[in-house]
Write a protein that holds these residues in place. Structure first.
Motif, PDB file in Angstrom:
ATOM      1  N   TRP A   8     -24.109   0.921  11.083  1.00  0.00           N
ATOM      2  CA  TRP A   8     -25.183   1.928  10.618  1.00  0.00           C
ATOM      3  C   TRP A   8     -26.305   1.285   9.919  1.00  0.00           C
ATOM      4  CZ3 TRP A   8     -26.027   4.074   5.770  1.00  0.00           C
ATOM      5  CH2 TRP A   8     -26.665   5.101   5.763  1.00  0.00           C
ATOM      6  N   THR A   9     -26.028   0.325   8.876  1.00  0.00           N
ATOM      7  CA  THR A   9     -27.099  -0.306   8.140  1.00  0.00           C
ATOM      8  C   THR A   9     -27.903  -0.869   9.263  1.00  0.00           C
ATOM      9  OG1 THR A   9     -25.511  -0.298   6.415  1.00  0.00           O
ATOM     10  CG2 THR A   9     -27.613  -1.529   6.189  1.00  0.00           C
ATOM     11  N   GLN A  10     -27.463  -1.778  10.280  1.00  0.00           N
ATOM     12  CA  GLN A  10     -28.218  -2.514  10.883  1.00  0.00           C
ATOM     13  C   GLN A  10     -29.289  -1.578  11.611  1.00  0.00           C
ATOM     14  OE1 GLN A  10     -25.677  -5.273  12.923  1.00  0.00           O
ATOM     15  NE2 GLN A  10     -25.765  -6.636  11.088  1.00  0.00           N
ATOM     16  N   ARG A  11     -28.485  -0.443  12.296  1.00  0.00           N
ATOM     17  CA  ARG A  11     -29.341   0.290  13.186  1.00  0.00           C
ATOM     18  C   ARG A  11     -30.334   0.763  12.135  1.00  0.00           C
ATOM     19  NH1 ARG A  11     -29.437   5.796  14.168  1.00  0.00           N
ATOM     20  NH2 ARG A  11     -30.050   6.650  16.247  1.00  0.00           N
ATOM     21  N   TRP A  16     -16.286  -0.224   3.134  1.00  0.00           N
ATOM     22  CA  TRP A  16     -17.563   0.399   3.622  1.00  0.00           C
ATOM     23  C   TRP A  16     -18.611  -0.221   3.080  1.00  0.00           C
ATOM     24  CZ3 TRP A  16     -19.046   3.972   7.134  1.00  0.00           C
ATOM     25  CH2 TRP A  16     -20.388   4.569   7.171  1.00  0.00           C
ATOM     26  N   SER A  17     -18.602  -0.287   1.525  1.00  0.00           N
ATOM     27  CA  SER A  17     -19.761  -0.841   0.841  1.00  0.00           C
ATOM     28  C   SER A  17     -19.807  -2.417   1.132  1.00  0.00           C
ATOM     29  CB  SER A  17     -19.643  -0.549  -0.855  1.00  0.00           C
ATOM     30  OG  SER A  17     -20.523  -1.208  -1.286  1.00  0.00           O
ATOM     31  N   ALA A  18     -18.701  -3.335   1.382  1.00  0.00           N
ATOM     32  CA  ALA A  18     -18.938  -4.552   1.418  1.00  0.00           C
ATOM     33  C   ALA A  18     -19.472  -4.983   2.933  1.00  0.00           C
ATOM     34  CB  ALA A  18     -17.599  -5.194   1.391  1.00  0.00           C
ATOM     35  N   GLY A  19     -19.307  -3.912   3.940  1.00  0.00           N
ATOM     36  CA  GLY A  19     -19.694  -4.175   5.227  1.00  0.00           C
ATOM     37  C   GLY A  19     -21.278  -4.136   5.242  1.00  0.00           C
ATOM     38  N   ARG A  20     -21.749  -3.240   4.636  1.00  0.00           N
ATOM     39  CA  ARG A  20     -23.471  -3.243   4.588  1.00  0.00           C
ATOM     40  C   ARG A  20     -23.937  -3.946   3.713  1.00  0.00           C
ATOM     41  NH1 ARG A  20     -24.845   2.627   2.243  1.00  0.00           N
ATOM     42  NH2 ARG A  20     -26.933   1.868   2.646  1.00  0.00           N
ATOM     43  N   ARG A  21     -23.298  -4.477   2.645  1.00  0.00           N
ATOM     44  CA  ARG A  21     -24.044  -5.145   1.584  1.00  0.00           C
ATOM     45  C   ARG A  21     -23.773  -6.851   1.266  1.00  0.00           C
ATOM     46  NH1 ARG A  21     -26.249  -1.852  -1.811  1.00  0.00           N
ATOM     47  NH2 ARG A  21     -25.709   0.455  -1.773  1.00  0.00           N
ATOM     48  N   GLY A  25     -15.720  -1.249   7.320  1.00  0.00           N
ATOM     49  CA  GLY A  25     -16.809  -2.242   7.122  1.00  0.00           C
ATOM     50  C   GLY A  25     -17.470  -2.323   8.290  1.00  0.00           C
ATOM     51  N   LEU A  26     -17.130  -2.391   9.550  1.00  0.00           N
ATOM     52  CA  LEU A  26     -17.649  -2.460  10.704  1.00  0.00           C
ATOM     53  C   LEU A  26     -18.866  -1.675  11.082  1.00  0.00           C
ATOM     54  CD1 LEU A  26     -15.216  -4.178  13.208  1.00  0.00           C
ATOM     55  CD2 LEU A  26     -17.135  -5.348  12.139  1.00  0.00           C
ATOM     56  N   ALA A  27     -18.084  -0.109  10.676  1.00  0.00           N
ATOM     57  CA  ALA A  27     -18.997   0.963  10.935  1.00  0.00           C
ATOM     58  C   ALA A  27     -19.995   1.038  10.115  1.00  0.00           C
ATOM     59  CB  ALA A  27     -17.957   2.181  10.946  1.00  0.00           C
TER      60      ALA A  27
END
Length: 557
Positions: free
Chosen positions: A153-156, A91-96, A147-149
């Motif tokens: 969420w971060t991009q949105r 999760w953290s790697a997907g957004r960072r 990661g995709l979720a």
């Protein structure tokens, strides 16, 4: 210590609750990893190392998301307690991880490490591809999906913030352009008023001044001319103030008359009445209630209501008696002007712009009041205004449907300027913190539910696959007894299952020594063993195209 924690938290500045939450989360993950390792037989320093490693990786996932993802993926097959940590790190790697290409590369490296460590001893056993399939499904469900979720969420959220800033900037620019347009129009109107009305009023003042000193006038005529001259001078002063307001957008201080009273507030109403009496009208002024101060805008509105009502009486009912009443009610100030029916029709055509009463209504609405104008009982005309004492934020006397702006009380401001309107899009873009927090919680719950569903579906497919593949690695004792030593290898293999199933993993090399140079096939027995710790199996060894040995024994799983 503080500098190190700031480095871990970068690029964010955490409040105290966030810091405590991160520490508690890291400790929980460390305890889970150490506890799982202890359940699998680990003890002593190994447990401490596993727990500390989980805590360190949890704290480093923000500063080094890609590296922590790769390390955690490599350790999870060896340490089953790292499974929750792997989900959090994914999760953290997907957004960072910055950049889609870099994120894809890091997740690919993590998958290769995860699958490589998991399958390092499977190529020498049966069904390595089946195990690779299950490993891939597990990694997708526990790492890639979070990661995709998280990335979505971060991009949105980033896009939403950008749209908010863009919307606020556009509204501010539109307000600025509209303000400049209004200023130019006001300056044009001010110039026209100054050039036209100012010239005419100056001529009136000059001619009445010259006429006032004419020796042939009677005292009564000279007094009337003096009234006209004073009215023209007063009109010139007010015109100058209005022109200044139109040009600068700031109202000039109200003038003070010879008595020291403000000339354009409730105190100036006395002067208006005296001027009307001097002009020959019968005007009665009454006041009721305890006098209370009004806000500056409301005070000026009261003056204008009386002034406009008296002006209308002069024009439409000359010579009629007029009554002006000021009532200080407990909750509002009421000014009422009633003119009697005209004794005779007005001489000549009455010049009227038709905007006086409309302007009064708008002026009163802006300060939170209202104005009523209409015929009075017994003939005549009545104008009444109701004004608040204090400054109000909304107009209590105006129906909600009459408020054309329908502004939200929570409208965001930019550089101190409110947005011009509050459309549905703006309302969506500038939602409050409560709705953002609720949306984040809802999205997190939705992602959690989706993850559970993915795991359930993957587990169902895996279970169905295992049940279906058990027939490829199991025979009953009767089938074992019917196979004769010395039979051809092809004939025996055609009768027996091929053994290509994951359920046979761990059975090779645990029975009696295999004949030298032979190739053996190990199958499970459909019968249950004597205990839950052992598994009955059948082994068939082939050499030179024939079955040279078959054995039945039990192995420990």
């Amino acid at each position: 210590m503080r500098a190190g924690w700031t480095w871990l938290a970068a690029p964010e500045l955490w409040p105290g609750r966030r810091t405590a939450g991160e520490v508690v989360l890291a400790l929980v993950l460390g305890i889970m990893a150490a506890g799982s390792e202890e359940l699998l037989g680990g003890e002593g320093p190994r447990l401490a190392v596993v727990g500390i490693a989980a805590v360190v990786l949890s704290l480093l996932r923000r500063r080094m998301p890609g590296t922590v993802l790769a390390v955690t993926a490599a350790l999870t097959p060896l340490l089953s307690g790292f499974a929750p940590l792997l989900m959090l790190v994914g999760w953290s790697a997907g957004r960072r991880i910055v950049g889609a290409g870099r994120a894809l590369a890091m997740f690919s490296v993590a998958f290769v490490l995860f699958a490589g460590v998991t399958l390092q001893d499977s190529w020498s056993q049966q069904a390595p591809m089946t195990r690779l399939l299950l490993t891939t499904l597990y990694f997708l469900a526990t790492t890639v999906v979070p990661g995709l979720a998280s990335r979505y969420w971060t991009q949105r959220r980033t896009l939403l913030h950008a749209l908010q800033e863009r919307n606020a900037q556009l509204l501010w620019e539109r307000e600025l352009v509209a303000g400049q347009a209004r200023l130019r129009e006001r300056q044009r109107i001010a110039q026209d008023m100054h050039d036209s009305l100012g010239h005419q009023l100056a001529l009136i003042s000059v001619h009445t001044g010259a006429l006032e000193v004419d020796p042939e006038l009677t005292p009564r005529q000279r007094e009337a001319v003096g009234v006209l001259r004073g009215a023209s001078v007063t009109a010139m002063h007010e015109l100058r103030e209005v022109v200044g307001i139109l040009r600068d957008g700031v109202e000039a201080p109200a003038p003070v008359d010879d008595s020291g009273l403000v000339g354009r507030g409730t105190a100036g109403i006395v002067g208006l009445v005296e001027s009307a009496r001097t002009a020959g009208n019968t005007v009665e002024l009454r006041s009721a209630g305890e006098e209370r101060p009004l806000a500056a805008a409301a005070d000026h509105a009261a003056y204008r209501i009386v002034q406009e009502a008296l002006t209308n009486a002069y024009k439409h009912a000359p010579g009629a008696s007029i009554s002006v009443e000021l009532r200080y009610e407990p909750d509002s100030f009421v000014v009422e002007i009633v003119s009697a029916a005209a004794p005779a029709p007005a001489p000549g055509e009455v010049v009227s712009g038709g905007q006086g009463l409309t302007g009064l209504r708008e002026r009163a609405r802006l300060v939170g009041g209202m104005v009523h104008a209409g015929p009075a009982d017994g003939g005549g005309f009545r104008v009444a205004g109701v004004l608040p004492y204090g400054v109000v934020e909304a107009a209590p006397f105006v129906a909600a449907e009459d408020d054309f702006r329908q502004q939200s009380p929570k409208a965001a401001t930019v550089n101190g300027l409110p947005p011009m309107d509050w459309t549905v899009s703006a309302r969506e873009l500038a939602g409050g913190k409560e709705r953002s927090r609720a949306g984040g919680i809802a999205m997190g719950c939705g992602i959690g539910v989706a993850l559970v569903l993915v795991l359930v579906v993957a587990g169902g497919f895996a279970l169905a696959f295992l049940v279906g593949s058990m027939s490829q690695g199991m025979i009953d004792p009767g089938e074992y007894e019917s196979v004769k030593i010395g039979s051809g290898e092809d004939v025996v293999r055609d009768r027996l299952p091929n053994g290509d199933t994951i359920t046979l993993m761990g059975l090779d090399g645990k029975g009696p020594k295999e004949p030298e140079g032979s190739e053996c096939l190990v199958l499970m027995s459909s019968d249950v063993g004597d205990s839950f710790e052992t598994e009955p199996v059948f082994r068939f060894c082939f050499k030179g195209g024939k079955l040279i040995e078959k054995k039945s024994y039990e192995v420990s799983r």
